[in-house]
Design a protein around this motif. Structure first.
Motif, short mmCIF file in Angstrom:
data_model
loop_
_atom_site.label_atom_id
_atom_site.label_comp_id
_atom_site.label_asym_id
_atom_site.label_seq_id
_atom_site.Cartn_x
_atom_site.Cartn_y
_atom_site.Cartn_z
N LYS A 163 -4.35 -3.21 -10.80
CA LYS A 163 -3.39 -3.21 -9.74
C LYS A 163 -3.40 -1.80 -9.12
O LYS A 163 -3.40 -0.89 -10.03
CB LYS A 163 -1.73 -3.35 -10.26
CG LYS A 163 -0.62 -3.54 -9.28
CD LYS A 163 0.45 -4.06 -9.99
CE LYS A 163 1.50 -4.56 -8.89
NZ LYS A 163 2.86 -5.24 -9.34
N LYS A 164 -3.61 -1.44 -7.90
CA LYS A 164 -3.65 -0.05 -7.12
C LYS A 164 -2.57 0.09 -6.33
O LYS A 164 -1.99 -0.85 -5.57
CB LYS A 164 -5.02 -0.06 -6.39
CG LYS A 164 -6.00 0.20 -7.36
CD LYS A 164 -7.31 0.65 -6.64
CE LYS A 164 -7.87 -0.36 -6.20
NZ LYS A 164 -9.09 -0.13 -5.03
N TYR A 165 -1.92 1.30 -6.42
CA TYR A 165 -0.81 1.61 -5.49
C TYR A 165 -1.53 2.62 -4.56
O TYR A 165 -2.31 3.33 -4.76
CB TYR A 165 0.29 2.27 -6.12
CG TYR A 165 1.09 1.37 -7.07
CD1 TYR A 165 2.21 0.51 -6.37
CD2 TYR A 165 1.00 1.48 -8.36
CE1 TYR A 165 2.71 -0.31 -7.14
CE2 TYR A 165 1.73 0.26 -9.06
CZ TYR A 165 2.66 -0.40 -8.46
OH TYR A 165 3.11 -1.41 -9.30
N ILE A 166 -1.22 2.62 -3.11
CA ILE A 166 -1.54 3.45 -2.04
C ILE A 166 -0.45 3.91 -1.62
O ILE A 166 0.49 3.41 -1.00
CB ILE A 166 -2.51 2.54 -1.09
CG1 ILE A 166 -3.53 1.76 -1.89
CG2 ILE A 166 -2.84 3.45 -0.01
CD1 ILE A 166 -4.34 0.86 -0.80
N THR A 186 -2.09 -3.29 -4.00
CA THR A 186 -3.07 -4.34 -3.94
C THR A 186 -3.41 -4.62 -5.47
O THR A 186 -3.30 -4.01 -6.34
CB THR A 186 -4.36 -3.75 -3.63
OG1 THR A 186 -4.96 -2.48 -4.15
CG2 THR A 186 -4.29 -3.20 -1.96
N LYS A 187 -3.57 -6.14 -5.46
CA LYS A 187 -3.68 -6.62 -6.79
C LYS A 187 -4.90 -7.50 -6.79
O LYS A 187 -5.17 -8.31 -5.99
CB LYS A 187 -2.30 -7.58 -7.11
CG LYS A 187 -2.09 -8.12 -8.30
CD LYS A 187 -1.04 -8.86 -8.23
CE LYS A 187 -0.49 -9.12 -9.88
NZ LYS A 187 0.48 -9.74 -9.98
N ASP A 188 -5.76 -7.22 -7.71
CA ASP A 188 -7.14 -7.85 -7.81
C ASP A 188 -6.89 -8.26 -9.07
O ASP A 188 -6.84 -7.74 -10.22
CB ASP A 188 -8.04 -6.78 -7.89
CG ASP A 188 -9.47 -7.31 -7.73
OD1 ASP A 188 -9.35 -8.49 -7.25
OD2 ASP A 188 -10.70 -6.67 -7.87
#
Length: 184
Positions: A138-141, A52-54
Motif C-alpha cells: 500500500k502506497k500513499y501519494i 494505491t493498493k497492490d
C-alpha cells in the motif's frame, strides 16, 4: 449677474450656499454607491492524499497422495517346534483384531491384517492441498497545491433603478431651478 458677493442681502447668500451644499451632498450620495468594490482574494491550500493498493497472490497446490505400507510377517519359530503352531495360531487371532479406519473430509487412513498374504497393510489417502498467500503493498501519494481565487465583482444596476434615479435627478434640478427663480 455680478461675481462679487452682495453684503446687502445675506438671506439670498445663505440660500445660495445652502442650495449649493444640498446639491453637492445629493450628488455625493448618488455617486457614492457607484464606486468599485474592493477585490476579494481567497487563498486556500489543498492537500490530496491518494492511496494505491497492490497485491500479489501466490497459490501452491499439492496433488493428492495415495500411500500404502505393507509389512510382511516372517514365519514363527520358537526354541520348541511343538509351540510354533500354538504361537502362530495366537498371533493370527491377535492380528485379526487389527482393523482401523479413519476418515476426515477427503482424507482417509487405515490399517488391517491380510491373512492370505500374511502381512500388515497400512494405507492412507490424502486429498490435494491448496495454500494461498496474499501480499499487499500500500502506497500513499501526497499532493499539495495552492489555489488563489480572485473575485471580481460585476456591478449590475437594474433598468428600473436607473429610470427612477433619472426622474429623481430631474426633479431635484427642477426644484433647485424653481427655488432659485424665487430668490433671484
Amino acid at each position: 449677474m455680478s461675481t462679487c458677493i452682495n453684503p446687502k442681502n445675506p438671506t439670498k447668500l445663505f440660500l445660495k450656499v445652502l442650495l449649493f451644499t444640498l446639491f453637492y451632498l445629493a450628488l455625493c450620495i448618488v455617486l457614492h454607491s457607484c464606486k468599485a468594490k474592493p477585490m476579494e482574494n481567497s487563498h486556500t491550500t489543498q492537500t490530496v492524499i491518494a492511496s494505491t493498493k497492490d497485491s500479489v497472490k501466490t497459490t501452491v497446490i499439492s496433488g493428492a497422495i495415495n500411500d500404502t505400507l505393507k509389512i510382511q510377517l516372517p514365519k514363527v519359530q520358537t526354541a520348541k517346534p511343538e509351540c510354533d503352531s500354538i504361537t502362530k495360531a495366537e498371533l493370527q487371532r491377535v492380528l485379526q483384531l487389527l482393523n482401523s479406519h479413519k476418515k476426515s473430509g477427503d482424507n482417509e487412513a487405515g490399517i488391517y491384517y491380510d491373512s492370505l498374504k500374511n502381512q500388515i497393510v497400512a494405507w492412507q489417502k490424502i486429498a490435494q492441498t491448496k495454500n494461498e498467500n496474499t501480499t499487499t503493498n500500500k502506497k500513499y501519494i501526497y499532493l499539495k497545491g495552492d489555489n488563489l481565487i480572485k473575485y471580481v465583482p460585476v456591478k449590475y444596476i437594474p433598468l428600473w433603478v436607473k429610470i427612477l434615479a433619472s426622474i429623481g435627478f430631474a426633479t431635484l434640478l427642477f426644484v433647485c431651478y424653481r427655488i432659485s427663480r424665487i430668490f433671484i
